[in-house]
Motif scaffolding. Structure first.
Motif, mmCIF file in Angstrom:
data_model
loop_
_atom_site.group_PDB
_atom_site.id
_atom_site.type_symbol
_atom_site.label_atom_id
_atom_site.label_comp_id
_atom_site.label_asym_id
_atom_site.label_seq_id
_atom_site.Cartn_x
_atom_site.Cartn_y
_atom_site.Cartn_z
ATOM 1 N N ARG A 294 -4.750 3.608 -2.219
ATOM 2 C CA ARG A 294 -4.446 4.346 -1.081
ATOM 3 C C ARG A 294 -4.325 3.632 0.310
ATOM 4 O O ARG A 294 -3.468 3.605 1.132
ATOM 5 C CB ARG A 294 -5.358 5.554 -0.627
ATOM 6 N N ASP A 295 -5.463 2.410 0.370
ATOM 7 C CA ASP A 295 -5.306 1.547 1.466
ATOM 8 C C ASP A 295 -3.831 0.555 1.249
ATOM 9 O O ASP A 295 -3.380 0.436 2.249
ATOM 10 C CB ASP A 295 -6.658 0.594 1.469
ATOM 11 N N VAL A 296 -3.441 0.036 0.202
ATOM 12 C CA VAL A 296 -2.263 -0.666 -0.029
ATOM 13 C C VAL A 296 -1.255 0.200 0.425
ATOM 14 O O VAL A 296 -0.415 -0.191 1.190
ATOM 15 C CB VAL A 296 -2.449 -1.081 -1.346
ATOM 16 N N ASP A 297 -1.143 1.228 -0.100
ATOM 17 C CA ASP A 297 -0.016 2.266 0.101
ATOM 18 C C ASP A 297 0.013 2.623 1.802
ATOM 19 O O ASP A 297 1.246 2.509 2.257
ATOM 20 C CB ASP A 297 -0.029 3.595 -0.538
ATOM 21 N N ALA A 298 -1.172 2.869 2.473
ATOM 22 C CA ALA A 298 -0.896 2.836 3.804
ATOM 23 C C ALA A 298 -0.584 1.818 4.558
ATOM 24 O O ALA A 298 0.117 1.952 5.503
ATOM 25 C CB ALA A 298 -2.309 3.602 3.955
ATOM 26 N N ARG A 299 -0.715 0.399 3.977
ATOM 27 C CA ARG A 299 -0.567 -0.588 4.818
ATOM 28 C C ARG A 299 0.891 -0.789 4.423
ATOM 29 O O ARG A 299 1.579 -1.304 5.408
ATOM 30 C CB ARG A 299 -1.366 -1.795 4.312
ATOM 31 N N LEU A 300 1.572 -0.729 3.269
ATOM 32 C CA LEU A 300 2.870 -0.854 2.954
ATOM 33 C C LEU A 300 3.703 0.100 3.787
ATOM 34 O O LEU A 300 4.912 -0.350 4.071
ATOM 35 C CB LEU A 300 3.267 -0.744 1.496
ATOM 36 N N ALA A 301 3.132 1.425 4.015
ATOM 37 C CA ALA A 301 3.939 2.266 4.831
ATOM 38 C C ALA A 301 3.861 2.137 6.381
ATOM 39 O O ALA A 301 4.588 2.692 7.032
ATOM 40 C CB ALA A 301 3.570 3.754 4.553
ATOM 41 N N GLY A 302 3.092 1.128 6.672
ATOM 42 C CA GLY A 302 2.942 0.795 8.199
ATOM 43 C C GLY A 302 1.818 1.609 8.993
ATOM 44 O O GLY A 302 1.655 1.499 10.165
ATOM 45 N N ASP A 303 0.979 2.313 8.190
ATOM 46 C CA ASP A 303 -0.070 3.095 8.858
ATOM 47 C C ASP A 303 -1.436 2.129 8.760
ATOM 48 O O ASP A 303 -2.176 2.464 8.220
ATOM 49 C CB ASP A 303 -0.391 4.338 8.127
ATOM 50 N N GLU A 304 -1.415 1.391 9.820
ATOM 51 C CA GLU A 304 -2.590 0.486 9.773
ATOM 52 C C GLU A 304 -3.817 1.377 10.642
ATOM 53 O O GLU A 304 -3.813 0.796 11.923
ATOM 54 C CB GLU A 304 -2.147 -1.136 10.341
ATOM 55 N N SER A 305 -4.666 1.980 10.122
ATOM 56 C CA SER A 305 -5.475 2.572 10.862
ATOM 57 C C SER A 305 -6.912 2.007 10.523
ATOM 58 O O SER A 305 -7.253 1.759 9.408
ATOM 59 C CB SER A 305 -5.574 3.990 10.350
#
Length: 105
Positions: free
Chosen positions: A94-105
């Motif tokens: 999930r973290d990798v998917d979020a980073r790839l989608a540009g959601d750096e939270s």
């Protein structure tokens, strides 16, 4: 309780995700225990007087419930370790998917 609630990964004392427990030692303990119980039962049945194939067959069949009862603690630890590792892998994905989608939270 929400139906779609995702289980969370336990946190480490430093604030990051906790490292999943090691499963190899528990896997070795469980496997060696199963083999030892099967070998002991086969040898016992041969000593009692069963022939080669009957003793091996009944020893292996009897080893399943005996192992289920005697190796419960190590089986539970192994299951907990596998479940924790699975949760950690899902969280990492999930973290990798979020980073790839540009959601750096």
């Amino acid at each position: 309780m929400a139906e779609n609630a995702e289980p969370t990964v336990p946190g480490a004392p430093t604030g990051g995700p906790a490292a999943p427990p090691r499963i190899v030692p528990w896997l070795v303990v469980y496997t060696v225990g199963r083999l030892a119980i099967a070998a002991a039962l086969v040898l016992l049945l041969w000593w009692v007087g069963l022939d080669l194939w009957s003793g091996a067959l009944f020893g292996l069949l009897l080893s399943m419930p005996v192992s289920y009862l005697l190796l419960r603690p190590s089986r539970e630890r192994l299951t907990e370790g596998l479940a924790a590792r699975s949760l950690a892998r899902k969280q990492a994905k999930r973290d990798v998917d979020a980073r790839l989608a540009g959601d750096e939270s």
